[in-house]
Design a protein around this motif. Sequence first.
Motif, mmCIF file in Angstrom:
data_model
loop_
_atom_site.group_PDB
_atom_site.id
_atom_site.type_symbol
_atom_site.label_atom_id
_atom_site.label_comp_id
_atom_site.label_asym_id
_atom_site.label_seq_id
_atom_site.Cartn_x
_atom_site.Cartn_y
_atom_site.Cartn_z
ATOM 1 N N ILE A 171 39.288 48.951 43.776
ATOM 2 C CA ILE A 171 38.815 47.769 44.084
ATOM 3 C C ILE A 171 39.155 46.722 42.562
ATOM 4 O O ILE A 171 39.540 45.816 42.735
ATOM 5 C CB ILE A 171 37.519 47.598 44.455
ATOM 6 C CG1 ILE A 171 37.183 48.266 45.867
ATOM 7 C CG2 ILE A 171 36.906 46.140 44.529
ATOM 8 C CD1 ILE A 171 35.917 48.225 46.262
ATOM 9 N N ALA A 172 38.836 47.526 41.504
ATOM 10 C CA ALA A 172 38.901 46.846 40.095
ATOM 11 C C ALA A 172 40.504 46.715 39.951
ATOM 12 O O ALA A 172 40.830 45.729 39.598
ATOM 13 C CB ALA A 172 38.365 47.830 39.244
ATOM 14 N N ALA A 173 41.307 47.688 40.348
ATOM 15 C CA ALA A 173 42.560 47.480 39.994
ATOM 16 C C ALA A 173 43.196 46.373 40.743
ATOM 17 O O ALA A 173 44.191 45.647 40.152
ATOM 18 C CB ALA A 173 43.344 48.894 40.271
ATOM 19 N N LEU A 174 42.950 46.141 42.063
ATOM 20 C CA LEU A 174 43.330 44.966 42.825
ATOM 21 C C LEU A 174 42.930 43.501 42.438
ATOM 22 O O LEU A 174 43.582 42.771 42.436
ATOM 23 C CB LEU A 174 42.879 45.101 44.223
ATOM 24 C CG LEU A 174 43.290 45.885 45.037
ATOM 25 C CD1 LEU A 174 42.725 46.240 46.367
ATOM 26 C CD2 LEU A 174 44.753 45.924 45.081
ATOM 27 N N ASN A 175 41.919 43.805 41.353
ATOM 28 C CA ASN A 175 41.439 42.321 40.689
ATOM 29 C C ASN A 175 41.711 42.062 39.180
ATOM 30 O O ASN A 175 41.215 41.089 38.580
ATOM 31 C CB ASN A 175 40.059 42.197 41.099
ATOM 32 C CG ASN A 175 39.643 41.935 42.430
ATOM 33 O OD1 ASN A 175 39.459 40.953 42.871
ATOM 34 N ND2 ASN A 175 39.304 43.038 43.256
ATOM 35 N N ALA A 195 32.922 46.855 37.913
ATOM 36 C CA ALA A 195 33.613 48.059 37.578
ATOM 37 C C ALA A 195 33.115 48.355 35.896
ATOM 38 O O ALA A 195 33.159 49.482 35.653
ATOM 39 C CB ALA A 195 35.177 47.730 37.446
ATOM 40 N N ILE A 196 33.217 47.407 35.191
ATOM 41 C CA ILE A 196 32.708 47.530 33.905
ATOM 42 C C ILE A 196 31.120 48.090 33.773
ATOM 43 O O ILE A 196 30.919 48.985 33.115
ATOM 44 C CB ILE A 196 32.796 46.277 32.975
ATOM 45 C CG1 ILE A 196 34.238 45.925 32.952
ATOM 46 C CG2 ILE A 196 32.111 46.449 31.652
ATOM 47 C CD1 ILE A 196 34.511 44.466 32.180
ATOM 48 N N ARG A 197 30.443 47.548 34.760
ATOM 49 C CA ARG A 197 29.161 48.131 34.942
ATOM 50 C C ARG A 197 29.008 49.644 35.049
ATOM 51 O O ARG A 197 28.337 50.265 34.471
ATOM 52 C CB ARG A 197 28.085 47.288 35.667
ATOM 53 C CG ARG A 197 26.914 47.759 36.074
ATOM 54 C CD ARG A 197 25.974 47.010 37.229
ATOM 55 N NE ARG A 197 24.683 47.568 37.502
ATOM 56 C CZ ARG A 197 23.764 47.086 38.472
ATOM 57 N NH1 ARG A 197 24.470 46.164 39.112
ATOM 58 N NH2 ARG A 197 22.714 47.559 38.436
ATOM 59 N N LEU A 198 29.949 50.067 36.054
ATOM 60 C CA LEU A 198 29.777 51.475 36.581
ATOM 61 C C LEU A 198 30.455 52.267 35.482
ATOM 62 O O LEU A 198 29.696 53.452 35.069
ATOM 63 C CB LEU A 198 30.419 51.726 38.024
ATOM 64 C CG LEU A 198 29.663 50.941 39.060
ATOM 65 C CD1 LEU A 198 30.595 51.103 40.339
ATOM 66 C CD2 LEU A 198 28.609 51.845 39.243
ATOM 67 N N MET A 199 31.405 51.946 34.867
ATOM 68 C CA MET A 199 32.266 52.824 33.955
ATOM 69 C C MET A 199 31.396 53.080 32.677
ATOM 70 O O MET A 199 31.311 54.007 32.222
ATOM 71 C CB MET A 199 33.510 52.244 33.697
ATOM 72 C CG MET A 199 34.654 52.524 34.818
ATOM 73 S SD MET A 199 36.295 51.940 34.411
ATOM 74 C CE MET A 199 36.126 50.341 34.450
ATOM 75 N N GLY A 200 30.855 51.659 32.142
ATOM 76 C CA GLY A 200 30.220 51.734 31.089
ATOM 77 C C GLY A 200 28.748 52.448 31.066
ATOM 78 O O GLY A 200 28.402 53.411 30.180
ATOM 79 N N GLY A 201 28.427 52.309 32.326
ATOM 80 C CA GLY A 201 27.000 53.099 32.570
ATOM 81 C C GLY A 201 27.115 54.669 32.801
ATOM 82 O O GLY A 201 26.438 55.383 32.272
ATOM 83 N N ALA A 202 28.410 54.987 33.224
ATOM 84 C CA ALA A 202 28.695 56.459 33.339
ATOM 85 C C ALA A 202 28.773 57.110 31.835
ATOM 86 O O ALA A 202 28.343 58.114 31.468
ATOM 87 C CB ALA A 202 30.196 56.593 34.067
#
Length: 304
Positions: A198-202, A37-44
Amino acid sequence: MGRTEWFILLFLGAVWGGSFFFVEIAIEALPPPIVVAIRLMGGAVILWGIALVAGHRPPASLSLWGGFLLMGLLNNALPFTLFAWGQTQIASGLAAIFNATTPLFTVLAATLFLSDEKITLRKGTAVLVGFIGVIVMIGPSLLAGLGDALWAQLACLAAGASYAVAAIFGRRFAKLGISPMVAGAGQVSSGALLYLPIAALNWQGADFSAAGWQTWAALGGLVLLSTGLAYGLYFQLLARAGATNMTLVTFLVPLSSILLGGLFLGERLDPRHFAGMALIGFSLALIDGRLLRLLTPRQRTPAI
């Protein structure tokens, strides 16, 4: 492919192979879904920042954003999730072999759906040689595990097919005149949006106090190199070299991952690693074709 395209392909192989190195460090402190999640949000954020500075603006077309959402699903959210779940039951090396089926799927799909990427004997042979090289390099003994945890293996195989379909579908953005940086930003931000549940669940299981500077440095590498820069180049290479050539990067990913592991993690390089690398190098030379032309004697035109 010309020199620029080969440089981009090799660079992508290095930074995506490096993503395994970064992930291995990051997941020591944080759950894998949070790392993704950090990878995708940061990459965006990185991709949109570069796009805006370069003078691009987010497109207003809803149909175009629908295409970005589909790319985010096929190229990020779905395969990331399938591989993450599959690797809970099978070895990472076997998962990497399934990942290397992507060019095989791409060759078949391109032949069916793209008029300018039909399969040829040389291209088909090159893809098969590269796939065999990946198996040799990672370890043929892993294939003994085929048949165990069948659903996990099918999930990883489906992830490879998903990457292939994404490469075929992603070509449309260049034909629509969309900047590679905007296409990359649209895809990664859409993938981040799809991955949020998925990130919220974890999220509750993440202990950020356990993350030291090594964790944040690894996350920085994932965000800046393996996602932000990489996906901007992904769409550029896709537009310039085609879907089949683009997916050859999956042969280079385990190669660079193994080399980085040997250099920085003290992992031993065995003879099979070098044999696999040689086969992968030969497959890329076959795709390129120039080496074959140099080795093939030219027929002289008879003087008149």
